[in-house]
Design an enzyme around this catalytic site. Structure first.
Site, PDB file in Angstrom:
ATOM      1  N   HIS A  40       0.837  -1.203   0.000  1.00 26.39           N
ATOM      2  CA  HIS A  40       0.000   0.000   0.000  1.00 26.39           C
ATOM      3  C   HIS A  40       0.870   1.250   0.000  1.00 26.39           C
ATOM      4  O   HIS A  40       2.055   1.222   0.359  1.00 26.39           O
ATOM      5  CB  HIS A  40      -0.923   0.007   1.213  1.00 26.39           C
ATOM      6  N   ASP A 316       3.756  -4.787   3.642  1.00 24.51           N
ATOM      7  CA  ASP A 316       5.172  -5.141   3.622  1.00 24.51           C
ATOM      8  C   ASP A 316       5.412  -6.529   4.202  1.00 24.51           C
ATOM      9  O   ASP A 316       6.320  -7.244   3.774  1.00 24.51           O
ATOM     10  CB  ASP A 316       6.018  -4.092   4.343  1.00 24.51           C
TER      11      ASP A 316
END
Length: 417
Positions: A40, A316
């Site tokens: 994101h 992540d």
């Protein structure tokens, strides 16, 4: 799983005019399909007076224009720039046609069901296909983690728990997580001075005045994300807040209440966060377990019945576990402080060798440099993002970065059996 929800996003956006450049297509090869896994974009940190971050410093954290964890306005613009660049790249490589709205046979957008992941996909789509209605699919209620992107432990056996703990400690290096904390002690000390930890609520109210003295433990519990509590986790949250401030456009001499000297010191602090992500989510036993659903979605996005371009948006932690499971070799991202940069795109490409008719795989990390993020730099052919070719241990590459696609299929098949 609930019915699929489609979010349509179509805001006018002023983007750089397309420039005329030679086609980027590779001689002798044809691009057939692309699957992008994106972290994101730029979000607001989890900092408020009542949060864990609020208790580690007596100073007030900066206020953001969006709620904690939401994609920021600036993050949306950065993603739109990214989408604009990708649309040019896809046209240059003759995968999609210029000046044409894509159909569902051309593109697919699928995001985790959080605001920051959905918005990332929406803004990217606006930048890539302005004026077009491009559906962004998310499968759960807004604010709920989708199983495809949720890196939680699903095995509740005592044997697995111990294997996972051992794997994390091995990944941390000599002495396990506690040994890593000892090696990071100078960085923790810098951080404690910057946040004025001895004047924090943690110290004054809870009598916890030494950042290093926080109890360290590896947490493996079914239904929850794997994790490490202690200074590594606390330091990760603090470093995350600092790097997000930098990306949001705060000058380096203003970050950390003006106590961070330069980018070198910021990089040292961010290394804590990098260690956490790697140690917890790249540990082989953990990575294989928490990435299984994502590997299945990735592999399933290739094939004749699938769109030419698929865009997946997660986190992540997903990138770290996916890389470990797939056997991505060690890599370096120039001009970046993170190894899994905010908004970074892992671009899986299926090419065709026109001479041999064999299908080939190329994997690239396409990301914005720290400077491009901090200066809100538009992306296009003239000012492209950074690109690094990745290699998989079980898929040897040639001098152009291609490896046999069948090797990639064998890797994903083995992980999803």
């Amino acid at each position: 799983m609930s019915l699929q929800r489609k979010a349509l996003f179509c805001l006018p956006l002023l983007l750089p005019a397309a420039l005329t450049f030679p086609a980027a297509a590779q001689d002798g090869y044809t691009l057939e399909q692309v699957v992008v896994f994106s972290r994101h974009g730029l979000r607001a940190p989890l900092a408020s007076p009542s949060s864990a971050l609020g208790k580690v410093t007596p100073d007030a954290w900066p206020q953001w224009d969006t709620p904690s964890s939401y994609l920021t306005t600036r993050g949306g613009v950065l993603e739109a720039y990214f989408g604009h660049y990708f649309s040019e790249w896809l046209v240059d490589n003759r995968l999609l046609a210029a000046d044409t709205c894509p159909t569902d046979k051309d593109v697919s957008f699928y995001a985790n069901s959080l605001q920051r992941t959905i918005s990332t996909a929406q803004y990217f789509a606006v930048g890539a296909f302005p004026g077009c209605l491009v559906p962004v699919v998310h499968k759960e209620k807004l604010g709920t983690m989708d199983a495809t992107f949720n890196p939680i432990i699903r095995n509740d056996s005592a044997t697995f728990k111990q294997q996972a703990i051992d794997s994390i400690n091995q990944k941390a290096g000599e002495g396990g997580v506690k040994g890593l904390n000892e090696r990071l002690k100078p960085v923790y000390q810098q951080m404690a001075e910057i946040i004025r930890y001895k004047d924090s609520a943690n110290c004054k109210q809870d009598k916890q005045c030494d950042l290093m003295a926080q109890e360290t433990d590896v947490k493996i519990e079914a239904g929850k994300e794997p994790g490490v509590v202690g200074p590594l986790r606390t330091g990760t949250s603090i470093a995350d807040a600092f790097i997000l401030q930098y990306y949001e456009g705060t000058p380096i001499n203003k970050i950390g209440w003006g106590r961070i000297k330069d980018e070198k010191q910021l990089a040292d602090l961010v290394s804590i966060k990098e260690y956490y992500n790697s140690v917890v989510f790249s540990a082989p036993v953990v990575a294989k377990a928490v990435s299984a659903n994502l590997v299945k979605a990735l592999a399933g996005s290739f094939g004749e019945q699938q769109p030419k371009f698929t865009f997946l948006v997660g986190h992540d932690s997903n990138v770290a576990s996916l890389f470990s499971a797939l056997g991505v070799k060690p890599y370096h991202l120039p001009h970046q402080l993170e190894t899994t940069p905010i908004g970074g795109k892992v671009v899986f490409q299926r090419w065709r060798d026109n001479a041999s008719n064999k299908a080939l795989l190329k994997v690239e990390y396409v990301y914005q440099s720290t400077e491009q993020l901090a200066t809100l730099a538009p992306l296009n052919r003239a000012n492209p993002p950074q690109r690094v070719t990745l290699a998989l241990s079980e898929c040897p590459t040639n001098d152009k970065g291609f490896c046999p696609f069948e090797n990639f299929e064998k890797i994903t098949n083995a992980l999803t059996q």
